[in-house]
Write a protein that holds these residues in place. Structure first.
Motif, PDB file in Angstrom:
ATOM      1  N   LYS A  11      19.811-102.008 149.799  1.00  0.00           N
ATOM      2  CA  LYS A  11      18.917-102.088 151.228  1.00  0.00           C
ATOM      3  C   LYS A  11      19.419-102.057 152.245  1.00  0.00           C
ATOM      4  CE  LYS A  11      19.783-106.725 151.260  1.00  0.00           C
ATOM      5  NZ  LYS A  11      21.208-107.085 151.096  1.00  0.00           N
ATOM      6  N   ALA A  12      20.983-101.639 152.540  1.00  0.00           N
ATOM      7  CA  ALA A  12      20.984-101.384 154.371  1.00  0.00           C
ATOM      8  C   ALA A  12      20.685 -99.787 154.963  1.00  0.00           C
ATOM      9  CB  ALA A  12      22.356-101.492 154.638  1.00  0.00           C
ATOM     10  N   ASN A  30       9.124 -98.374 165.228  1.00  0.00           N
ATOM     11  CA  ASN A  30       9.211 -97.600 164.262  1.00  0.00           C
ATOM     12  C   ASN A  30      10.197 -97.172 163.387  1.00  0.00           C
ATOM     13  OD1 ASN A  30       8.015 -95.604 165.944  1.00  0.00           O
ATOM     14  ND2 ASN A  30       7.534 -94.288 164.591  1.00  0.00           N
ATOM     15  N   HIS A  31      10.794 -96.424 164.504  1.00  0.00           N
ATOM     16  CA  HIS A  31      12.200 -96.105 163.334  1.00  0.00           C
ATOM     17  C   HIS A  31      13.461 -96.526 163.694  1.00  0.00           C
ATOM     18  CE1 HIS A  31      10.731 -91.835 165.467  1.00  0.00           C
ATOM     19  NE2 HIS A  31       9.870 -92.336 163.827  1.00  0.00           N
ATOM     20  N   LEU A  32      13.715 -97.731 165.118  1.00  0.00           N
ATOM     21  CA  LEU A  32      14.627 -98.915 164.800  1.00  0.00           C
ATOM     22  C   LEU A  32      14.099 -99.736 165.008  1.00  0.00           C
ATOM     23  CD1 LEU A  32      17.219 -99.385 164.706  1.00  0.00           C
ATOM     24  CD2 LEU A  32      17.907 -98.878 166.979  1.00  0.00           C
ATOM     25  N   THR A  39      15.696 -97.627 156.711  1.00  0.00           N
ATOM     26  CA  THR A  39      15.369 -98.002 155.498  1.00  0.00           C
ATOM     27  C   THR A  39      14.340 -99.223 156.006  1.00  0.00           C
ATOM     28  OG1 THR A  39      17.230 -99.872 155.559  1.00  0.00           O
ATOM     29  CG2 THR A  39      17.151 -98.311 153.919  1.00  0.00           C
ATOM     30  N   MET A  40      13.936 -99.967 156.914  1.00  0.00           N
ATOM     31  CA  MET A  40      13.022-100.203 157.644  1.00  0.00           C
ATOM     32  C   MET A  40      12.153-100.189 158.230  1.00  0.00           C
ATOM     33  SD  MET A  40      15.236-103.870 158.475  1.00  0.00           S
ATOM     34  CE  MET A  40      14.331-105.304 158.466  1.00  0.00           C
ATOM     35  N   SER A  41      12.553 -98.668 158.075  1.00  0.00           N
ATOM     36  CA  SER A  41      11.028 -97.727 159.283  1.00  0.00           C
ATOM     37  C   SER A  41       9.902 -97.540 158.625  1.00  0.00           C
ATOM     38  CB  SER A  41      12.283 -96.419 159.783  1.00  0.00           C
ATOM     39  OG  SER A  41      11.667 -95.335 158.414  1.00  0.00           O
ATOM     40  N   SER A  42       9.482 -96.895 159.820  1.00  0.00           N
ATOM     41  CA  SER A  42       7.730 -96.977 159.240  1.00  0.00           C
ATOM     42  C   SER A  42       6.439 -95.627 159.571  1.00  0.00           C
ATOM     43  CB  SER A  42       6.516 -98.294 159.070  1.00  0.00           C
ATOM     44  OG  SER A  42       6.790 -98.632 160.554  1.00  0.00           O
ATOM     45  N   PHE A  84       6.180 -89.895 162.659  1.00  0.00           N
ATOM     46  CA  PHE A  84       7.063 -89.285 161.150  1.00  0.00           C
ATOM     47  C   PHE A  84       7.777 -90.419 161.160  1.00  0.00           C
ATOM     48  CE2 PHE A  84       3.913 -85.446 161.955  1.00  0.00           C
ATOM     49  CZ  PHE A  84       2.799 -85.847 161.560  1.00  0.00           C
ATOM     50  N   ARG A  85       9.001 -90.266 159.831  1.00  0.00           N
ATOM     51  CA  ARG A  85      10.196 -90.732 160.497  1.00  0.00           C
ATOM     52  C   ARG A  85      11.159 -89.405 160.424  1.00  0.00           C
ATOM     53  NH1 ARG A  85       9.867 -94.890 155.402  1.00  0.00           N
ATOM     54  NH2 ARG A  85       8.291 -93.305 155.088  1.00  0.00           N
TER      55      ARG A  85
END
Length: 407
Positions: free
Chosen positions: A58-59, A304-306, A369-372, A378-379
């Motif tokens: 999950k990391a 959204n990225h970190l 993995t926690m981005s949105s 955009f990621r």
């Protein structure tokens, strides 16, 4: 990230500016050499016992990272069907994957079991269902909650009495009743205390609890102590002394095995420990705004990225890779999301100008993995640098990606 004699930051000899020029900004970059080093560090610390590493993916679930883990002999721990499928795509066999759910629909557990995974059962209802469904035809582990509070902060503690994770050790009589009722094949006990644990004492405490609990189960093969080792976020930051921890845990584990009557396998499930230090989020300064109260550096990224700084109050060290030797000034480093979106407050950085590339360290775990796509952003792309070669391992998103599932 290394600072060369020419006063330039590099990742395996490649400058951040080269990576941004080729792959764009913002950009996640992972150093494969660092992942290999962290795996070897853990193997060395526990070289005296029969130890297996199960990467808590999950990391970071990028397939290139998963394939690298498989290549260097690390197995997998997953928490969802999606992670399980990613593991299979990365080349893992079902029996190399452990499924550690938390209150999931039983259908997810059934799918994992029938695909060959070993399940960590985390509740009495799930244990009952497992017995009704499989009896003693399928093995499982039981996730014990040792009621020990340890970790960087309450949001990342997972073994205290109020935590949702696992079955309380105080319910051992109920556990044993269900095991006896269905003649369950319990091959291991599991626990995970939390994250960012610096001292050896909490690990030793939960190990002793698990060893004592294990005496109720005569057919164990595995003791799984989870993960949670502390990594370095700031220069000079204290970390888990892996050599000391390895010696102490190994000694107690050997004594337990002697008392138990045979040698068991010791499992660990590190996530952040293996990948955090490998990762960098490269961003570009878009606006430097001098305000009477603060100097602000705006960058082309955001929560959204970190999300870790805003969600956990986490510290990420920041490097101005474009001006390493500049005069230091105090800045608030902020993102472009329409929310309070602060990465750092009153952070000393070499003077920042528009267009400078800022690198966020320790971005290899719980970053992408926690981005949105909050604010319809955009990621970023992801790059793996291994053997001094940079490879694109995930392209940057486009508007088409955001609209793909809309009707």
């Amino acid at each position: 990230m290394q600072l060369s004699e020419q006063n330039k930051y590099t990742i395996q000899g490649i400058e951040p500016a080269e990576l941004v020029e080729k792959f764009g900004s913002p950009l996640y970059v992972y150093d494969g050499g660092t992942i290999r080093r962290k795996v070897n560090e853990l193997k060395h610390a526990f070289s005296g016992v029969n130890m297996k590493i199960k990467y808590a993916c999950k990391a970071n679930t990028n397939l290139a990272v998963l394939r690298l883990m498989r290549e260097i002999g690390v197995e997998l721990d997953v928490v969802s069907p999606g992670e399980f499928e990613m593991g299979k795509l990365a080349g893992y066999a079902g029996n190399q994957i452990t499924f550690t759910p938390s209150g999931v629909p039983f259908a997810e557990v059934q799918a994992a079991v029938e695909a060959g995974a070993i399940v960590n059962v985390d509740s009495i209802p799930l244990l009952e269902w497992f017995g009704q469904t499989y009896g003693n035809t399928k093995p499982c582990l039981i996730r014990i909650k040792p009621n020990v509070a340890a970790g960087g902060n309450i949001k990342i503690m997972t073994a205290h009495a109020d935590s949702k994770f696992g079955i309380s050790v105080l319910l051992i009589d109920q556990i044993l009743a269900v095991v006896k009722k269905y003649d369950l094949k319990i091959i291991g006990l599991h626990q995970h205390t939390g994250s960012d644990i610096k001292d050896a004492e909490p690990f030793l405490q939960v190990a002793d609890i698990l060893f004592a609990t294990a005496k109720h189960f005569p057919d164990l093969e595995i003791i799984d102590l989870g993960g949670g080792f502390k990594v370095s976020y700031q220069p000079g930051d204290a970390v888990t002394d892996m050599e000391l921890l390895g010696n102490k845990i190994s000694e107690r584990f050997k004594n337990f095995c002697d008392e138990y009557g045979r040698e068991l396998q010791l499992w660990f499930e590190p996530g952040k420990f293996l990948v955090s230090e490998s990762g960098y989020l490269l961003t570009t300064s878009t606006v430097v705004k001098e305000d009477p109260a603060r100097n602000f550096v705006h960058i082309d990224s955001g929560l959204n990225h970190l999300i870790r700084p805003m969600m956990y109050g986490s510290y990420h060290h920041i490097l101005n890779t474009s001006n390493p030797a500049g005069e230091e000034k105090l800045y608030n480093v902020v993102g472009y999301i329409c929310e309070t979106d602060t990465f750092a407050t009153d952070r000393k950085l070499p003077e920042v100008s528009q267009g400078d590339i800022l690198a966020f360290l320790n971005a290899g775990a719980y970053g992408f993995t926690m981005s949105s796509n909050y604010n319809a952003r955009f990621r970023p792309a992801e790059v793996l640098v291994d053997h001094e070669e940079a490879k694109l391992v995930r392209r940057r998103e486009t508007l088409e990606d955001l609209l793909r599932t809309q009707m």
